[in-house]
Design a protein around this motif. Structure first.
Motif, PDB file in Angstrom:
ATOM      1  N   PHE A  26     -47.619  20.234 -65.121  1.00 50.93           N
ATOM      2  CA  PHE A  26     -48.804  20.688 -65.838  1.00 50.93           C
ATOM      3  C   PHE A  26     -49.920  21.104 -64.893  1.00 50.93           C
ATOM      4  O   PHE A  26     -50.587  22.119 -65.114  1.00 50.93           O
ATOM      5  CB  PHE A  26     -49.314  19.618 -66.812  1.00 50.93           C
ATOM      6  CG  PHE A  26     -48.583  19.598 -68.110  1.00 50.93           C
ATOM      7  CD1 PHE A  26     -48.403  20.753 -68.849  1.00 50.93           C
ATOM      8  CD2 PHE A  26     -48.057  18.426 -68.599  1.00 50.93           C
ATOM      9  CE1 PHE A  26     -47.726  20.742 -70.053  1.00 50.93           C
ATOM     10  CE2 PHE A  26     -47.376  18.394 -69.801  1.00 50.93           C
ATOM     11  CZ  PHE A  26     -47.214  19.555 -70.535  1.00 50.93           C
ATOM     12  N   LEU A  27     -50.138  20.338 -63.840  1.00 53.20           N
ATOM     13  CA  LEU A  27     -51.185  20.710 -62.889  1.00 53.20           C
ATOM     14  C   LEU A  27     -50.856  22.005 -62.154  1.00 53.20           C
ATOM     15  O   LEU A  27     -51.740  22.846 -61.940  1.00 53.20           O
ATOM     16  CB  LEU A  27     -51.414  19.581 -61.881  1.00 53.20           C
ATOM     17  CG  LEU A  27     -52.179  18.374 -62.403  1.00 53.20           C
ATOM     18  CD1 LEU A  27     -52.291  17.316 -61.309  1.00 53.20           C
ATOM     19  CD2 LEU A  27     -53.556  18.771 -62.885  1.00 53.20           C
ATOM     20  N   CYS A  28     -49.605  22.175 -61.783  1.00 51.71           N
ATOM     21  CA  CYS A  28     -49.214  23.420 -61.108  1.00 51.71           C
ATOM     22  C   CYS A  28     -49.325  24.615 -62.058  1.00 51.71           C
ATOM     23  O   CYS A  28     -49.768  25.695 -61.660  1.00 51.71           O
ATOM     24  CB  CYS A  28     -47.810  23.303 -60.542  1.00 51.71           C
ATOM     25  SG  CYS A  28     -47.713  22.243 -59.098  1.00 51.71           S
ATOM     26  N   ALA A  29     -48.925  24.432 -63.304  1.00 59.13           N
ATOM     27  CA  ALA A  29     -49.047  25.516 -64.287  1.00 59.13           C
ATOM     28  C   ALA A  29     -50.516  25.841 -64.547  1.00 59.13           C
ATOM     29  O   ALA A  29     -50.894  27.018 -64.641  1.00 59.13           O
ATOM     30  CB  ALA A  29     -48.352  25.135 -65.588  1.00 59.13           C
ATOM     31  N   TRP A  30     -51.341  24.808 -64.644  1.00 59.27           N
ATOM     32  CA  TRP A  30     -52.766  25.058 -64.854  1.00 59.27           C
ATOM     33  C   TRP A  30     -53.377  25.786 -63.659  1.00 59.27           C
ATOM     34  O   TRP A  30     -54.177  26.716 -63.821  1.00 59.27           O
ATOM     35  CB  TRP A  30     -53.512  23.744 -65.092  1.00 59.27           C
ATOM     36  CG  TRP A  30     -54.985  23.961 -65.225  1.00 59.27           C
ATOM     37  CD1 TRP A  30     -55.663  24.382 -66.327  1.00 59.27           C
ATOM     38  CD2 TRP A  30     -55.959  23.806 -64.190  1.00 59.27           C
ATOM     39  NE1 TRP A  30     -56.988  24.493 -66.039  1.00 59.27           N
ATOM     40  CE2 TRP A  30     -57.206  24.145 -64.737  1.00 59.27           C
ATOM     41  CE3 TRP A  30     -55.892  23.422 -62.861  1.00 59.27           C
ATOM     42  CZ2 TRP A  30     -58.369  24.107 -63.987  1.00 59.27           C
ATOM     43  CZ3 TRP A  30     -57.054  23.383 -62.114  1.00 59.27           C
ATOM     44  CH2 TRP A  30     -58.280  23.711 -62.682  1.00 59.27           C
ATOM     45  N   GLY A  31     -53.011  25.374 -62.437  1.00 60.10           N
ATOM     46  CA  GLY A  31     -53.521  26.050 -61.243  1.00 60.10           C
ATOM     47  C   GLY A  31     -53.075  27.498 -61.181  1.00 60.10           C
ATOM     48  O   GLY A  31     -53.865  28.387 -60.834  1.00 60.10           O
ATOM     49  N   ALA A  32     -51.824  27.775 -61.536  1.00 59.27           N
ATOM     50  CA  ALA A  32     -51.338  29.151 -61.545  1.00 59.27           C
ATOM     51  C   ALA A  32     -52.054  29.964 -62.619  1.00 59.27           C
ATOM     52  O   ALA A  32     -52.429  31.117 -62.388  1.00 59.27           O
ATOM     53  CB  ALA A  32     -49.834  29.174 -61.771  1.00 59.27           C
ATOM     54  N   TRP A  33     -52.249  29.367 -63.795  1.00 59.03           N
ATOM     55  CA  TRP A  33     -52.966  30.059 -64.853  1.00 59.03           C
ATOM     56  C   TRP A  33     -54.387  30.394 -64.406  1.00 59.03           C
ATOM     57  O   TRP A  33     -54.888  31.498 -64.651  1.00 59.03           O
ATOM     58  CB  TRP A  33     -53.001  29.195 -66.109  1.00 59.03           C
ATOM     59  CG  TRP A  33     -53.889  29.742 -67.178  1.00 59.03           C
ATOM     60  CD1 TRP A  33     -53.595  30.733 -68.056  1.00 59.03           C
ATOM     61  CD2 TRP A  33     -55.233  29.346 -67.437  1.00 59.03           C
ATOM     62  NE1 TRP A  33     -54.682  30.976 -68.863  1.00 59.03           N
ATOM     63  CE2 TRP A  33     -55.700  30.138 -68.496  1.00 59.03           C
ATOM     64  CE3 TRP A  33     -56.081  28.400 -66.874  1.00 59.03           C
ATOM     65  CZ2 TRP A  33     -56.982  30.008 -69.014  1.00 59.03           C
ATOM     66  CZ3 TRP A  33     -57.356  28.270 -67.382  1.00 59.03           C
ATOM     67  CH2 TRP A  33     -57.794  29.066 -68.442  1.00 59.03           C
ATOM     68  N   TRP A  34     -55.049  29.453 -63.729  1.00 61.05           N
ATOM     69  CA  TRP A  34     -56.411  29.692 -63.252  1.00 61.05           C
ATOM     70  C   TRP A  34     -56.434  30.823 -62.219  1.00 61.05           C
ATOM     71  O   TRP A  34     -57.318  31.686 -62.266  1.00 61.05           O
ATOM     72  CB  TRP A  34     -56.979  28.407 -62.644  1.00 61.05           C
ATOM     73  CG  TRP A  34     -58.378  28.561 -62.166  1.00 61.05           C
ATOM     74  CD1 TRP A  34     -59.510  28.562 -62.926  1.00 61.05           C
ATOM     75  CD2 TRP A  34     -58.790  28.767 -60.820  1.00 61.05           C
ATOM     76  NE1 TRP A  34     -60.606  28.753 -62.115  1.00 61.05           N
ATOM     77  CE2 TRP A  34     -60.188  28.880 -60.815  1.00 61.05           C
ATOM     78  CE3 TRP A  34     -58.115  28.864 -59.613  1.00 61.05           C
ATOM     79  CZ2 TRP A  34     -60.915  29.089 -59.664  1.00 61.05           C
ATOM     80  CZ3 TRP A  34     -58.844  29.067 -58.464  1.00 61.05           C
ATOM     81  CH2 TRP A  34     -60.229  29.181 -58.496  1.00 61.05           C
TER      82      TRP A  34
END
Length: 86
Positions: A26-34
């Motif tokens: 989730f953190l990696c996906a959120w960082g990529a989305w950002w």
């Protein structure tokens, strides 16, 4: 009372394992989305981020698995020391 403490300890380990498995992807996906939405990076960045997050979750699971294996292993006596006379 000792049984309750063991049950609570196991519940705490299970909860920690759940957080350790879910949080990295989730953190990696959120960082990529950002990075995609705010910085204008290409959308393919999401794929390596998810692979990195799943790898981190797998490493966390592997560490937990090794801990459980060591904890459940019967005590093995190592090589005899000088003062260990039979």
């Amino acid at each position: 009372m000792k049984g309750w403490m063991n049950a609570l300890r196991e519940l705490a380990w299970l909860t920690q394992l759940g957080f350790s498995l879910v949080t990295p992807p989730f953190l990696c996906a959120w960082g990529a989305w950002w990075l995609i939405s705010e910085k204008g990076w290409p959308a393919w960045v999401m794929l390596p981020a998810l692979i990195l997050g799943l790898g981190a979750a797998a490493a966390s699971f592997w560490g937990f698995y090794r801990y459980v294996q060591r904890k459940n292993r019967p005590d093995e006596k190592g090589p005899a020391a000088f003062n260990d006379h039979v």
